[in-house]
Design a protein around this motif. Structure first.
Motif, PDB file in Angstrom:
ATOM      1  N   ALA A  91      -0.822   8.824   2.831  1.00  0.00           N
ATOM      2  CA  ALA A  91      -1.970   7.986   3.146  1.00  0.00           C
ATOM      3  C   ALA A  91      -2.646   8.550   4.388  1.00  0.00           C
ATOM      4  CB  ALA A  91      -1.523   6.554   3.394  1.00  0.00           C
ATOM      5  N   VAL A  92      -3.941   8.404   4.464  1.00  0.00           N
ATOM      6  CA  VAL A  92      -4.691   8.932   5.599  1.00  0.00           C
ATOM      7  C   VAL A  92      -4.162   8.346   6.915  1.00  0.00           C
ATOM      8  CG1 VAL A  92      -6.963   8.939   6.696  1.00  0.00           C
ATOM      9  CG2 VAL A  92      -6.750   9.357   4.238  1.00  0.00           C
ATOM     10  N   SER A  93      -3.767   7.093   6.875  1.00  0.00           N
ATOM     11  CA  SER A  93      -3.342   6.399   8.096  1.00  0.00           C
ATOM     12  C   SER A  93      -2.043   6.937   8.686  1.00  0.00           C
ATOM     13  CB  SER A  93      -3.188   4.907   7.814  1.00  0.00           C
ATOM     14  OG  SER A  93      -2.237   4.684   6.784  1.00  0.00           O
ATOM     15  N   VAL A  94      -1.252   7.663   7.876  1.00  0.00           N
ATOM     16  CA  VAL A  94       0.036   8.156   8.380  1.00  0.00           C
ATOM     17  C   VAL A  94       0.121   9.676   8.412  1.00  0.00           C
ATOM     18  CG1 VAL A  94       1.129   6.095   7.428  1.00  0.00           C
ATOM     19  CG2 VAL A  94       1.273   8.243   6.156  1.00  0.00           C
TER      20      VAL A  94
ATOM     21  N   GLU B  87       0.821  -1.212   0.000  1.00  0.00           N
ATOM     22  CA  GLU B  87       0.000   0.000   0.000  1.00  0.00           C
ATOM     23  C   GLU B  87       0.852   1.258   0.000  1.00  0.00           C
ATOM     24  OE1 GLU B  87      -2.393   0.118   3.543  1.00  0.00           O
ATOM     25  OE2 GLU B  87      -0.671   0.407   4.860  1.00  0.00           O
TER      26      GLU B  87
ATOM     27  N   LYS C 187       2.779   3.077  15.471  1.00  0.00           N
ATOM     28  CA  LYS C 187       1.759   2.188  16.004  1.00  0.00           C
ATOM     29  C   LYS C 187       2.052   0.759  15.555  1.00  0.00           C
ATOM     30  CE  LYS C 187      -1.710   5.825  15.350  1.00  0.00           C
ATOM     31  NZ  LYS C 187      -3.006   6.168  14.704  1.00  0.00           N
TER      32      LYS C 187
ATOM     33  N   GLU D 200       0.257  -1.194  14.013  1.00  0.00           N
ATOM     34  CA  GLU D 200      -0.259  -1.387  12.657  1.00  0.00           C
ATOM     35  C   GLU D 200       0.645  -0.795  11.580  1.00  0.00           C
ATOM     36  OE1 GLU D 200      -1.875  -0.111  15.295  1.00  0.00           O
ATOM     37  OE2 GLU D 200      -3.258   1.497  14.696  1.00  0.00           O
ATOM     38  N   ASP D 201       1.693  -0.088  11.977  1.00  0.00           N
ATOM     39  CA  ASP D 201       2.684   0.402  11.004  1.00  0.00           C
ATOM     40  C   ASP D 201       3.719  -0.672  10.677  1.00  0.00           C
ATOM     41  OD1 ASP D 201       2.622   3.531  12.727  1.00  0.00           O
ATOM     42  OD2 ASP D 201       1.670   3.071  10.798  1.00  0.00           O
TER      43      ASP D 201
END
Length: 123
Positions: free
Chosen positions: A58-61, A43, A84, A86-87
């Protein structure tokens, strides 16, 4: 042409890491970072234009990671803060040869890829 990523490692949640990518063989337009967690698709993470004036995350980072590049040294960096679990993933640097009119975020737009560096974030 070669892209060599480095800087991965193991860190506790909330910590920081800085990834670097050393490029050689030519200059590049957009450069970016992607990641792939176990069992998941690769991704998009972040990308930057040649001038550095345009970036995409990306929105997540967003708000935690910062991408930068040094054209004189032909290097690309990714400063990762507030990490996190999830990273956790293998992080790949990527580059494309021609400017496509905007900072690109799709895998298929990138011509060159590094070998990846593993980032592990423990909780």
């Amino acid at each position: 042409v070669q892209l060599q990523a480095s800087g991965g490692g193991m860190v506790q949640a909330g910590g920081s890491l800085r990834l670097s990518c050393a490029a050689s063989g030519r200059t590049f337009a957009t450069m970016g970072w992607f990641r792939q967690a176990p069992g998941k698709e690769r991704e998009f993470v972040a990308a930057i234009s040649r001038s550095g004036g345009s970036t995409s995350y990306a929105v997540s980072v967003k708000g935690r990671f910062t991408i930068s590049r040094d054209n004189a040294k032909n290097t690309l960096d990714l400063q990762m803060n507030s990490l996190k679990p999830e990273d956790t993933a293998v992080y790949y640097c990527a580059a494309n040869a021609q400017w496509l009119g905007a900072v690109v975020t799709t895998r298929s737009a990138y011509d060159y890829w590094g070998q990846g560096t593993l980032v592990t974030v423990s909780s």
